[in-house]
Design an enzyme around this catalytic site. Structure first.
Site, PDB file in Angstrom:
ATOM      1  N   ASP A 103      86.192 -32.684  22.292  1.00  0.00           N
ATOM      2  CA  ASP A 103      87.120 -32.302  21.229  1.00  0.00           C
ATOM      3  C   ASP A 103      88.524 -31.976  21.714  1.00  0.00           C
ATOM      4  OD1 ASP A 103      85.465 -32.560  18.935  1.00  0.00           O
ATOM      5  OD2 ASP A 103      84.394 -30.747  19.521  1.00  0.00           O
ATOM      6  N   ASP A 160      82.218 -38.151  14.965  1.00  0.00           N
ATOM      7  CA  ASP A 160      83.460 -37.378  15.079  1.00  0.00           C
ATOM      8  C   ASP A 160      84.298 -37.812  16.284  1.00  0.00           C
ATOM      9  OD1 ASP A 160      81.049 -36.100  14.186  1.00  0.00           O
ATOM     10  OD2 ASP A 160      82.081 -34.193  13.981  1.00  0.00           O
ATOM     11  N   THR A 162      70.804 -36.687  12.853  1.00  0.00           N
ATOM     12  CA  THR A 162      71.911 -35.927  12.283  1.00  0.00           C
ATOM     13  C   THR A 162      71.900 -34.534  12.884  1.00  0.00           C
ATOM     14  OG1 THR A 162      73.105 -35.374  10.249  1.00  0.00           O
ATOM     15  CG2 THR A 162      70.742 -34.887  10.287  1.00  0.00           C
ATOM     16  N   ARG A 219      81.610 -35.640   5.777  1.00  0.00           N
ATOM     17  CA  ARG A 219      82.733 -35.570   6.717  1.00  0.00           C
ATOM     18  C   ARG A 219      82.600 -36.628   7.803  1.00  0.00           C
ATOM     19  NH1 ARG A 219      82.646 -30.512   7.758  1.00  0.00           N
ATOM     20  NH2 ARG A 219      82.169 -30.403   9.989  1.00  0.00           N
ATOM     21  N   TRP A 245      85.425 -39.200   9.141  1.00  0.00           N
ATOM     22  CA  TRP A 245      85.830 -39.359  10.550  1.00  0.00           C
ATOM     23  C   TRP A 245      85.829 -40.834  10.938  1.00  0.00           C
ATOM     24  CZ3 TRP A 245      88.133 -35.200  11.205  1.00  0.00           C
ATOM     25  CH2 TRP A 245      87.583 -33.927  11.292  1.00  0.00           C
ATOM     26  N   SER A 265      78.865 -26.564   8.320  1.00  0.00           N
ATOM     27  CA  SER A 265      77.538 -27.101   8.634  1.00  0.00           C
ATOM     28  C   SER A 265      76.498 -26.421   7.754  1.00  0.00           C
ATOM     29  CB  SER A 265      77.197 -26.880  10.116  1.00  0.00           C
ATOM     30  OG  SER A 265      75.916 -27.404  10.413  1.00  0.00           O
TER      31      SER A 265
END
Length: 397
Positions: A120, A179, A239, A251, A255, A370
């Protein structure tokens, strides 16, 4: 009679011209108004967290269950979104107040450039330092982008052709989440700055493997793929934040749309453009998409009056669609541009956009972090605000 007829004709023309004028001007006025409300809200937010400036937690992320603003440190994956939002407020208003505040918070992320512990870093640094470079050139900031890309590149597995998202564990051998497509922008940016194609090639490899393995026949995306790092074999498709392994986490779809759109921006590879269009159509035409175009937290989640919406997914989607529409023929462009503007209109309405002085200063209500983990359900989130502001910036430009 002739005089009356002529008068009626002139009146009709005047009404048509007035209607056209209003059609042209109204969105501009609405955008200006919503930007003013954004600045009011973020003035409230920034003033309310001043006391946290000297602590290890200084970035506003959400509203906690106690009603207080949830603050996080620089190593949280969301740490770049608040300074990024400040940069967009500066770009939208040209007010130096926001530039000064954005610089202050951006520089707090300086050490992230050396961190190899998470994929990230692309979110963290591109949203902060990357947006700073939209304001003016800076060799020092260029250096941060390139060094962060070097750190991110340590998570690349050449045998599998992918960038590992989370660290290995008993549960995962090599997890890769959709993501991760968002972090490729940092790698592309580093090649642009340095001329070193290593980062570009890693980004392309990861995008190709994601396009090959992450998507179902209906063009929805799995959330997590578990890879064999040596052979590239996909061991599992699961998932982590969605309703089920075979569901379309809202989401996550956003992404993917955003990620493949930015890949096309840089590479001009038509395969990426086509993939982005497939995802956009999946979202736009999904039978479970509500009339206001703000999705439920998962497109396959059971729906009743209590099913949470996800404004963050909507904001990401709108921003991506505005860019995507710029790469298409006029007819197709109008379709996706209209869809994006409809989403922004809904997000700008009282149903989702907070009244000034409420929502602890955050812009948007009703996002989901989440749900399976019971975390950040029906709450404001800093990345929802970030992509909403980015969408306004893209709309304005």
């Amino acid at each position: 009679m002739k005089i009356l007829l002529k008068t009626c004709q002139l009146l009709i023309v005047a009404l048509v011209l007035t209607g056209c004028k209003n059609k042209t001007e109204k969105p501009v006025e609405d955008t200006r108004t919503i930007i003013e409300k954004c600045t009011d809200q973020y003035t409230f937010l920034s003033d309310s967290i001043k006391s946290a400036l000297d602590t290890k937690r200084m970035m506003p992320r959400n509203i906690g269950k106690n009603g207080q603003t949830g603050l996080t440190g620089i190593y949280d994956w969301t740490s770049g979104f608040y300074p990024g939002s400040l940069w967009y407020l500066n770009l939208l208003t040209n007010d130096s107040k926001w530039e000064n505040l954005a610089l202050e918070y951006t520089k707090k992320l300086d050490t992230i450039q050396y961190w190899t512990g998470n994929h990230d870093v692309g979110f963290m640094i591109e949203c902060s330092y990357g947006n700073a470079l939209k304001k003016e050139a800076s060799a020092a900031f260029d250096s941060v982008i390139v060094q962060t890309a070097k750190s991110l590149a340590t998570r690349f597995h050449p045998g599998a052709g992918i960038i590992q998202s989370w660290d290995s564990s008993k549960k995962w051998n090599c997890p890769v989440i959709i993501d991760n497509m968002m972090n490729l922008e940092l790698l592309f940016h580093a090649t642009e700055i340095s001329g070193d194609s290593t980062y570009y090639n890693i980004a392309v490899s990861h995008a190709n493997k994601t396009m090959e393995n992450h998507f179902r026949a209906d063009n929805s995306s799995f959330h997590v793929l578990n890879y064999d790092t040596e052979t590239g074999e996909v061991l599992e498709k699961r998932t982590h934040q969605g309703y089920a392994d075979d569901s379309a986490w809202a989401r996550g779809q956003a992404w993917g749309l955003y990620g493949f759109t930015l890949c096309y921006r840089v590479t001009k590879d038509e395969n990426y453009l086509n993939q982005a269009l497939k995802i956009a159509d999946f979202i736009k035409n999904h039978p479970n998409l509500p009339e206001d175009n703000i999705p439920y937290w998962d497109y396959n989640a059971p729906v009743d009056e209590n099913t949470p919406r996800d404004a963050s997914a909507a904001a990401i989607t709108a921003s991506a669609l505005l860019e995507l529409s710029g790469y298409l023929s006029t007819e197709k462009s109008n379709i996706y541009n209209t869809f994006a503007n409809d989403i922004i209109k809904s997000l700008s309405s009282p149903a989702y956009f907070a009244e000034t002085g409420t929502n602890n200063g955050f812009l948007l209500k009703h996002s989901v972090g989440s749900l399976p983990h019971g975390v950040e359900i029906d709450t404001p989130l800093n990345y929802a605000d970030y992509y909403f502001l980015e969408a306004l910036y893209r709309q304005q430009n």
